[in-house]
Design a protein around this motif. Structure first.
Motif, PDB file in Angstrom:
ATOM      1  N   CYS A 456       0.850  -1.183   0.000  1.00 29.60           N
ATOM      2  CA  CYS A 456       0.000   0.000   0.000  1.00 29.60           C
ATOM      3  C   CYS A 456       0.887   1.234   0.000  1.00 29.60           C
ATOM      4  N   GLU A 457       0.622   2.182  -0.907  1.00 28.95           N
ATOM      5  CA  GLU A 457       1.424   3.405  -0.999  1.00 28.95           C
ATOM      6  C   GLU A 457       0.548   4.623  -0.767  1.00 28.95           C
ATOM      7  N   LEU A 458       1.063   5.559   0.039  1.00 25.87           N
ATOM      8  CA  LEU A 458       0.374   6.832   0.238  1.00 25.87           C
ATOM      9  C   LEU A 458       0.708   7.748  -0.925  1.00 25.87           C
ATOM     10  N   VAL A 459      -0.303   8.320  -1.542  1.00 30.38           N
ATOM     11  CA  VAL A 459      -0.092   9.192  -2.691  1.00 30.38           C
ATOM     12  C   VAL A 459      -0.848  10.491  -2.477  1.00 30.38           C
ATOM     13  N   GLY A 460      -0.473  11.498  -3.246  1.00 30.78           N
ATOM     14  CA  GLY A 460      -1.198  12.756  -3.212  1.00 30.78           C
ATOM     15  C   GLY A 460      -0.463  13.875  -2.528  1.00 30.78           C
ATOM     16  N   PHE A 461       0.765  13.636  -2.059  1.00 32.23           N
ATOM     17  CA  PHE A 461       1.518  14.719  -1.434  1.00 32.23           C
ATOM     18  C   PHE A 461       3.008  14.385  -1.520  1.00 32.23           C
ATOM     19  N   ASN A 462       3.826  15.408  -1.430  1.00 31.18           N
ATOM     20  CA  ASN A 462       5.271  15.236  -1.394  1.00 31.18           C
ATOM     21  C   ASN A 462       5.864  16.338  -0.524  1.00 31.18           C
ATOM     22  N   SER A 463       7.161  16.273  -0.287  1.00 26.66           N
ATOM     23  CA  SER A 463       7.808  17.256   0.588  1.00 26.66           C
ATOM     24  C   SER A 463       8.987  17.884  -0.142  1.00 26.66           C
ATOM     25  N   SER A 464       9.040  19.209  -0.064  1.00 30.58           N
ATOM     26  CA  SER A 464      10.161  19.922  -0.675  1.00 30.58           C
ATOM     27  C   SER A 464      10.914  20.755   0.340  1.00 30.58           C
ATOM     28  N   THR A 465      10.307  21.031   1.484  1.00 29.33           N
ATOM     29  CA  THR A 465      10.958  21.812   2.538  1.00 29.33           C
ATOM     30  C   THR A 465      10.919  21.009   3.828  1.00 29.33           C
ATOM     31  N   VAL A 466      11.641  21.529   4.844  1.00 25.52           N
ATOM     32  CA  VAL A 466      11.652  20.867   6.147  1.00 25.52           C
ATOM     33  C   VAL A 466      10.251  20.852   6.737  1.00 25.52           C
ATOM     34  N   GLU A 467       9.510  21.978   6.575  1.00 26.73           N
ATOM     35  CA  GLU A 467       8.156  22.038   7.109  1.00 26.73           C
ATOM     36  C   GLU A 467       7.269  21.005   6.433  1.00 26.73           C
ATOM     37  N   ASP A 468       7.436  20.866   5.099  1.00 28.26           N
ATOM     38  CA  ASP A 468       6.652  19.864   4.388  1.00 28.26           C
ATOM     39  C   ASP A 468       7.007  18.454   4.858  1.00 28.26           C
ATOM     40  N   ALA A 469       8.289  18.221   5.116  1.00 21.71           N
ATOM     41  CA  ALA A 469       8.720  16.903   5.574  1.00 21.71           C
ATOM     42  C   ALA A 469       8.120  16.565   6.942  1.00 21.71           C
ATOM     43  N   MET A 470       8.083  17.550   7.855  1.00 22.59           N
ATOM     44  CA  MET A 470       7.484  17.325   9.170  1.00 22.59           C
ATOM     45  C   MET A 470       6.002  17.017   9.035  1.00 22.59           C
ATOM     46  N   GLU A 471       5.337  17.743   8.135  1.00 26.62           N
ATOM     47  CA  GLU A 471       3.916  17.498   7.914  1.00 26.62           C
ATOM     48  C   GLU A 471       3.701  16.104   7.328  1.00 26.62           C
ATOM     49  N   LEU A 472       4.597  15.692   6.425  1.00 26.26           N
ATOM     50  CA  LEU A 472       4.515  14.367   5.827  1.00 26.26           C
ATOM     51  C   LEU A 472       4.664  13.275   6.888  1.00 26.26           C
ATOM     52  N   VAL A 473       5.625  13.462   7.795  1.00 25.08           N
ATOM     53  CA  VAL A 473       5.852  12.464   8.843  1.00 25.08           C
ATOM     54  C   VAL A 473       4.623  12.338   9.738  1.00 25.08           C
ATOM     55  N   CYS A 474       4.035  13.471  10.131  1.00 24.57           N
ATOM     56  CA  CYS A 474       2.842  13.445  10.993  1.00 24.57           C
ATOM     57  C   CYS A 474       1.675  12.762  10.288  1.00 24.57           C
ATOM     58  N   THR A 475       1.529  13.033   8.992  1.00 23.27           N
ATOM     59  CA  THR A 475       0.448  12.426   8.231  1.00 23.27           C
ATOM     60  C   THR A 475       0.640  10.917   8.108  1.00 23.27           C
TER      61      THR A 475
END
Length: 636
Positions: A456-475
């Motif tokens: 199963c793969e999560l799709v629909g978002f990616n991270s380009s900044t540190v803030e995006d990466a933190m949001e990705l981890v929480c999600t």
């Protein structure tokens, strides 16, 4: 309860039912102890849990096993056999036996028993205890003692059972009627009474004052629990007869033993064969004037209320009136027997002070000549009983070490459970248990002919900044935690998460015939839950899932951070199924479809799909062309 009770249970259960039944009872009762130590304290519920488990294993009643446990303790403990010439004598002396046991078992919560009626056909026994549910345990003890020690057939009936709150504690009070041949005891009592009557005719009566001289610390009180007479030394301690006479006995005297009972006429009358320990409250006796209220100011200017009493013209705070703070004001502990004087309807407490060594006398305001010549008080005080102090120190240290060991064992058990949880999250429990038993990691490798693998793969978002990466981890944490909660529901094993990929397997390490159905069901739920999941950041998350069924090889690989991994073309194909799927859909292979119930799901034929080969380059797999399906939802 102390381990000696559970030791007796273990010994005789293993002897009469076998070790296999005992081990099974331990597992069913969830008892974490496999061996019991005589002087260690264990939770009271262990015995009840063992009785319940054994009853289920053997198809017998719970009460019958509690009765059996009581018999076990009597058979295990030889001390009981040396108490009392008659069975009734034993029943009257049970509390004294418990008092003697307290030296070796200071934390013992012993029950209290007394007889209210005695006749040729038996007696009425009143049992009091802070433990509940031990009625049949006591019945087993009494039956075994009567049969083995006194060769009597005992019939026990419960007349009354109640729970009474006394001083904030719930006390179980059970009244028994014990039917047995008590003729010899009654005849012996009649013979003693005849001797007393003959002696009373030969010798003149004497005044109670003489009795109070022989026992200088004695207390004489009436049915209203009012003091009517005191020994001469007790009068000296109180500095006057007027301080004690006419006062309630509970005003200046506190009952220490027997424990668990109130200081009443009824209890002292029925427990007249039991040793009583009563403490003289020296502070109460030392009060000569009414308490006066004194207000003081502390360093913060607050007004504090504090009561002071005046002793020998000096105002002394009650905070300084501890038992060991003021010479001559330490409480005196008396030990002796209650004797009922039927002629004048009074009870006299025949006692002497308990003196451990001669250094205690000044603290208690006593002297050697205050102790009676006919007792052992002088000898014990002069001998010092130095060994007693050493024993007390040894017991205190042993008790402290036992408490520390209990705490360490509890902490060890907590960390062990945490370690087990961590291990089982990395490796399946059956495989982990094999490794614990000493098997090599290589021996855990197995081939499985039929399993179903899901990616199963999560799709629909990616991270380009540190803030995006933190949001990705929480999600990802929110989504994967949701998936984890679904795995056990459908008996699916989570293998790992790599980046945004979630891998799970069914059919290994536990072989399950419905592996394809289980994986399919959990996949549908995953799609549904992701749509309903509320992400704090508001990010819209979708998943694409791929499933394939076939043969795999699984085993533990690696030394550092070992994992239970799966290998084979089935894993590769399942991964390709996921990579060619679309968001919000579940992509299944032909082999998986053939294993599913035909009418359970709505399946849409996707047509020919070109997959990347598991080898270099790309090729079309003939058996997969035209059978790649989308699974949208369960048919209702």
């Amino acid at each position: 309860m102390y381990g000696m009770l559970l030791e007796s249970v273990q010994h005789f259960v293993q002897l009469e039912y076998g070790d296999e039944i005992w081990q099974k009872a331990l597992r069913m009762s969830e008892c974490k102890y496999t061996v019991f130590s005589t002087h260690q304290v264990y939770p009271d519920h262990i015995m009840a849990a063992l009785a319940s488990s054994l009853a289920k294993i053997t198809n017998k009643s719970y009460d019958s096993f509690m009765t059996f446990f009581g018999k076990c303790f009597v058979r295990y403990d030889a001390t009981i056999r040396a108490t009392g010439r008659y069975f009734t004598d034993f029943l009257e002396s049970v509390d004294n036996i418990h008092t003697q046991f307290r030296l070796s078992y200071p934390k013992m919560k012993s029950p209290s028993m007394y007889l209210t009626e005695v006749d040729e056909n038996g007696c009425v026994l009143v049992y009091r205890s802070t433990r509940h549910g031990f009625t049949h345990y006591l019945m087993g003890q009494l039956n075994q003692i009567a049969q083995e020690t006194y060769n009597l057939e005992l019939e026990t009936k419960v007349l009354k059972s109640e729970i009474t709150n006394i001083s904030g504690r719930d006390i179980a009070i059970v009244t028994f009627r014990l039917n047995f041949n008590n003729i010899q005891y009654i005849q012996n009592k009649k013979a003693e009474s005849a001797i007393y009557m003959e002696a009373s005719r030969k010798f003149p009566a004497f005044s109670c004052d003489l009795l109070l001289q022989l026992f200088p610390f004695a207390i004489l009180f009436n049915p209203a629990m009012v003091i009517v007479g005191c020994g001469e030394k007790l009068v000296q301690v109180a500095e006057g007869n007027e301080k004690l006479l006419g006062q309630p006995v509970t005003k200046y005297f506190k009952l220490r033993r027997p424990k668990g009972i109130t200081f009443t006429w009824k209890n002292t009358f029925y427990l007249k064969s039991v040793l009583f320990e009563i403490e003289i409250l020296r502070v109460e006796l030392a009060k000569r004037h009414e308490n006066k209220l004194c207000l003081k100011e502390d360093s913060f200017g607050d007004r504090l209320s504090q009561r002071e009493i005046e002793i020998d013209g000096k105002s002394i705070s009650p905070y300084t009136l501890r038992r060991d703070s003021q010479p001559g004001l330490r409480n005196i502990l008396l030990k002796g027997q209650m004797l009922y004087l039927s002629d004048i309807i009074l009870i006299i407490y025949l006692c002497s002070p308990v003196i451990n060594n001669i250094n205690e006398l000044p603290d208690q305001g006593l002297y050697i000549n205050d102790l009676s010549l006919h007792g052992l008080g002088r000898e014990m005080a002069l001998a010092g009983w130095q060994n007693n102090s050493k024993l007390e120190l040894m017991f205190d240290k042993a008790e402290q070490r036992a408490t520390e060991l209990e705490n360490m064992y509890s902490l060890l058990n907590t960390w062990k459970n945490r370690g087990d949880d961590l291990l089982y999250s990395m490796i399946p429990k059956p495989v982990a248990d094999r490794l614990r038993a000493g098997d090599s990691p290589l021996s855990t490798c197995q081939s499985f002919d039929a399993v179903t693998v899901m990616f199963c793969e999560l799709v629909g978002f990616n991270s380009s900044t540190v803030e995006d990466a933190m949001e990705l981890v929480c999600t990802m944490n929110a989504v994967f935690s949701c998936f984890d909660s679904l795995m056990d529901t459908f008996n699916v094993y989570k293998v790992e998460t790599v980046g945004q990929i979630y891998m799970a397997v069914c059919g290994a390490p536990d072989r399950i015939d419905t592996h394809a159905r289980n994986i399919t069901d959990v996949s549908v739920c995953m799609v549904k839950h992701v749509k309903q999941l509320q992400i704090p950041s508001g990010t819209k998350v979708e998943v694409r899932i791929g499933i394939h069924s076939g043969a795999v090889v699984a085993g533990v690989v690696g030394i550092k951070v070992p994992r239970y991994c799966f290998f084979g073309d089935t894993v590769n194909t399942a991964s390709r199924m996921q990579s060619t799927s679309e968001p919000g859909m579940v992509h299944i292979s032909e082999s998986t479809k053939l294993l599913l119930p035909p009418d359970r799901y709505i399946i849409k034929d996707r047509g020919a799909v070109k997959l990347k080969s598991t080898c270099k380059g790309e090729r079309r797999r003939g058996n997969l062309l035209g059978v790649r399906k989308y699974l949208s939802h369960l048919k209702h």
